[in-house]
Design a protein around this motif. Structure first.
Motif, mmCIF file in Angstrom:
data_model
loop_
_atom_site.group_PDB
_atom_site.id
_atom_site.type_symbol
_atom_site.label_atom_id
_atom_site.label_comp_id
_atom_site.label_asym_id
_atom_site.label_seq_id
_atom_site.Cartn_x
_atom_site.Cartn_y
_atom_site.Cartn_z
ATOM 1 N N GLU A 131 2.353 12.646 -0.356
ATOM 2 C CA GLU A 131 1.803 13.359 -1.668
ATOM 3 C C GLU A 131 0.618 13.987 -1.513
ATOM 4 O O GLU A 131 0.046 14.599 -2.124
ATOM 5 C CB GLU A 131 2.413 12.450 -2.744
ATOM 6 C CG GLU A 131 1.405 11.138 -2.849
ATOM 7 C CD GLU A 131 2.107 9.875 -2.269
ATOM 8 O OE1 GLU A 131 1.890 8.885 -2.837
ATOM 9 O OE2 GLU A 131 2.910 10.151 -1.445
ATOM 10 N N VAL A 132 -0.252 13.149 -0.645
ATOM 11 C CA VAL A 132 -1.663 13.624 -0.513
ATOM 12 C C VAL A 132 -1.850 15.025 0.214
ATOM 13 O O VAL A 132 -1.294 14.896 1.382
ATOM 14 C CB VAL A 132 -2.534 12.571 0.047
ATOM 15 C CG1 VAL A 132 -3.986 13.003 0.290
ATOM 16 C CG2 VAL A 132 -2.600 11.519 -0.875
ATOM 17 N N GLU B 275 -2.217 14.605 -5.517
ATOM 18 C CA GLU B 275 -2.223 15.428 -4.195
ATOM 19 C C GLU B 275 -3.632 15.388 -3.604
ATOM 20 O O GLU B 275 -3.835 15.738 -2.501
ATOM 21 C CB GLU B 275 -1.904 16.713 -4.702
ATOM 22 C CG GLU B 275 -0.294 17.220 -4.950
ATOM 23 C CD GLU B 275 0.324 18.690 -4.874
ATOM 24 O OE1 GLU B 275 -0.657 19.377 -4.901
ATOM 25 O OE2 GLU B 275 1.585 18.639 -5.078
ATOM 26 N N SER B 276 -4.574 15.121 -4.403
ATOM 27 C CA SER B 276 -6.100 15.294 -4.102
ATOM 28 C C SER B 276 -6.575 14.094 -4.236
ATOM 29 O O SER B 276 -6.678 13.232 -5.329
ATOM 30 C CB SER B 276 -6.739 16.677 -4.926
ATOM 31 O OG SER B 276 -6.407 17.715 -4.695
ATOM 32 N N VAL B 277 -7.356 13.467 -3.294
ATOM 33 C CA VAL B 277 -7.943 12.201 -3.351
ATOM 34 C C VAL B 277 -9.492 12.177 -2.735
ATOM 35 O O VAL B 277 -9.737 12.830 -1.722
ATOM 36 C CB VAL B 277 -7.170 11.038 -2.494
ATOM 37 C CG1 VAL B 277 -7.956 9.833 -2.579
ATOM 38 C CG2 VAL B 277 -5.835 11.013 -3.039
ATOM 39 N N ILE B 278 -10.344 11.634 -3.364
ATOM 40 C CA ILE B 278 -11.563 11.561 -2.706
ATOM 41 C C ILE B 278 -12.015 10.200 -2.689
ATOM 42 O O ILE B 278 -11.779 9.256 -3.551
ATOM 43 C CB ILE B 278 -12.875 12.068 -3.908
ATOM 44 C CG1 ILE B 278 -12.573 13.409 -4.240
ATOM 45 C CG2 ILE B 278 -14.372 11.878 -3.592
ATOM 46 C CD1 ILE B 278 -13.370 14.050 -5.408
ATOM 47 N N LEU B 279 -12.250 9.536 -1.240
ATOM 48 C CA LEU B 279 -12.529 8.280 -0.972
ATOM 49 C C LEU B 279 -13.916 8.084 -0.768
ATOM 50 O O LEU B 279 -14.516 9.034 0.127
ATOM 51 C CB LEU B 279 -11.621 8.068 0.227
ATOM 52 C CG LEU B 279 -11.837 6.374 0.842
ATOM 53 C CD1 LEU B 279 -11.280 5.362 -0.258
ATOM 54 C CD2 LEU B 279 -11.124 6.387 2.047
ATOM 55 N N VAL C 16 -4.331 4.892 5.122
ATOM 56 C CA VAL C 16 -3.076 4.880 4.193
ATOM 57 C C VAL C 16 -3.284 6.057 3.470
ATOM 58 O O VAL C 16 -1.978 6.804 3.115
ATOM 59 C CB VAL C 16 -3.124 3.479 3.477
ATOM 60 C CG1 VAL C 16 -1.829 3.835 2.192
ATOM 61 C CG2 VAL C 16 -2.791 2.366 4.146
ATOM 62 N N ILE C 17 -4.214 6.574 2.984
ATOM 63 C CA ILE C 17 -4.092 7.532 2.035
ATOM 64 C C ILE C 17 -3.911 8.936 2.661
ATOM 65 O O ILE C 17 -3.274 9.967 2.257
ATOM 66 C CB ILE C 17 -5.372 7.950 1.164
ATOM 67 C CG1 ILE C 17 -6.002 6.497 0.271
ATOM 68 C CG2 ILE C 17 -5.771 9.113 0.591
ATOM 69 C CD1 ILE C 17 -7.383 6.489 -0.227
ATOM 70 N N MET D 296 0.630 -1.079 -0.087
ATOM 71 C CA MET D 296 -0.036 0.047 0.018
ATOM 72 C C MET D 296 0.813 1.302 -0.065
ATOM 73 O O MET D 296 0.438 2.249 -0.531
ATOM 74 C CB MET D 296 -0.983 0.048 1.038
ATOM 75 C CG MET D 296 -0.361 -0.159 2.580
ATOM 76 S SD MET D 296 -1.640 0.007 3.765
ATOM 77 C CE MET D 296 -2.660 -1.292 3.300
ATOM 78 N N ASN D 297 2.160 1.292 0.689
ATOM 79 C CA ASN D 297 2.779 2.320 0.730
ATOM 80 C C ASN D 297 3.553 2.622 -0.745
ATOM 81 O O ASN D 297 4.110 3.775 -0.767
ATOM 82 C CB ASN D 297 3.896 2.159 1.721
ATOM 83 C CG ASN D 297 2.986 2.494 3.102
ATOM 84 O OD1 ASN D 297 2.009 3.281 3.216
ATOM 85 N ND2 ASN D 297 3.304 1.676 4.068
ATOM 86 N N ASP D 298 3.566 1.844 -1.624
ATOM 87 C CA ASP D 298 4.325 1.928 -2.778
ATOM 88 C C ASP D 298 3.356 2.671 -3.820
ATOM 89 O O ASP D 298 3.828 2.892 -5.044
ATOM 90 C CB ASP D 298 4.425 0.554 -3.399
ATOM 91 C CG ASP D 298 5.657 -0.141 -2.604
ATOM 92 O OD1 ASP D 298 6.166 0.413 -2.055
ATOM 93 O OD2 ASP D 298 5.607 -1.483 -2.422
#
Length: 216
Positions: free
Chosen positions: A149-150, A30-34, A143-144, A23-25
């Motif tokens: 970078e997020v 920069e922007s994430v929507i979960l 994780v996210i 998961m860390n790979d």
């Protein structure tokens, strides 16, 4: 909004969710929507039923691209050449979001679209038998949220059931990150912003404030 396929992204995102050791790979935007896709589809259905009765007209399916852009705006993104990843987690028995267009996961998975906020990359993740959706969502959230970078994270969880877990998962996240949790009503606060989920869904469903003002 025209959707188009983007190369390899879906492969890597699936590797992330099915192989936790890697998961860390994953290289995040920069922007994430979960998104808990089953939950947001249920909320969209409830809004559709209620407003069809109130307004006396048919409510169309929510425009997926418009909804994601509204969420991104509420989450602090502004016009520009940004890249945003949108990840939809859903139960294995569900093949689509019934109240969105496009809604079939096979039509969304690995697709992208571009608009005034830049490029959105979409991916759907099926909950397998070895893990519950709640656990997968919280593990993914952690994780996210902690990925270097997020910078902006927008979270649409089933706040009726796992809000406290979301709050706990975000407790020790870097305070410089811009995190927004979407709920249908104000909830106990944490080290993040809150926005009302219904506003972005109403916009995507074509429910206009002018109509509501006429009823008051």
């Amino acid at each position: 909004m025209r959707f188009y396929f983007f190369n390899l992204y879906n492969f890597f995102i699936l590797c992330f969710f099915t192989t936790f050791a890697r998961m860390n790979d994953v290289k995040w935007s920069e922007s994430v929507i979960l998104v808990d896709a089953d939950y947001v589809d249920k909320v969209a259905f409830d809004l559709t039923v209620n407003f069809e009765r109130m307004l006396g007209r048919r409510i169309p399916q929510a425009d997926m691209a418009q909804w994601l852009e509204c969420v991104a705006l509420d989450g602090g993104l502004r016009e520009g050449s940004h890249q945003t990843q949108a990840v939809f987690i859903h139960d294995k028995g569900h093949q689509q979001l019934d109240n969105f267009h496009p809604g079939r996961y096979s039509e969304l998975d690995g697709q992208a679209f571009s608009g005034r906020l830049g490029e959105f990359l979409l991916s759907s993740v099926t909950v397998e038998e070895l893990v519950t959706k709640d656990d997968l969502f919280i593990d993914s959230l952690q994780v996210i949220a902690n990925a270097a970078e997020v910078k902006k994270l927008m979270v649409i969880a089933d706040s009726e059931h796992i809000y406290n877990k979301v709050r706990e998962a975000l407790h020790d996240v870097d305070p410089d990150k811009h995190i927004t949790v979407f709920t249908m009503q104000p909830m106990p606060s944490g080290n993040y912003r809150q926005e009302i989920l219904g506003y972005s869904l109403m916009a995507a469903l074509g429910i206009h404030s002018e109509e509501l003002n006429k009823m008051s």
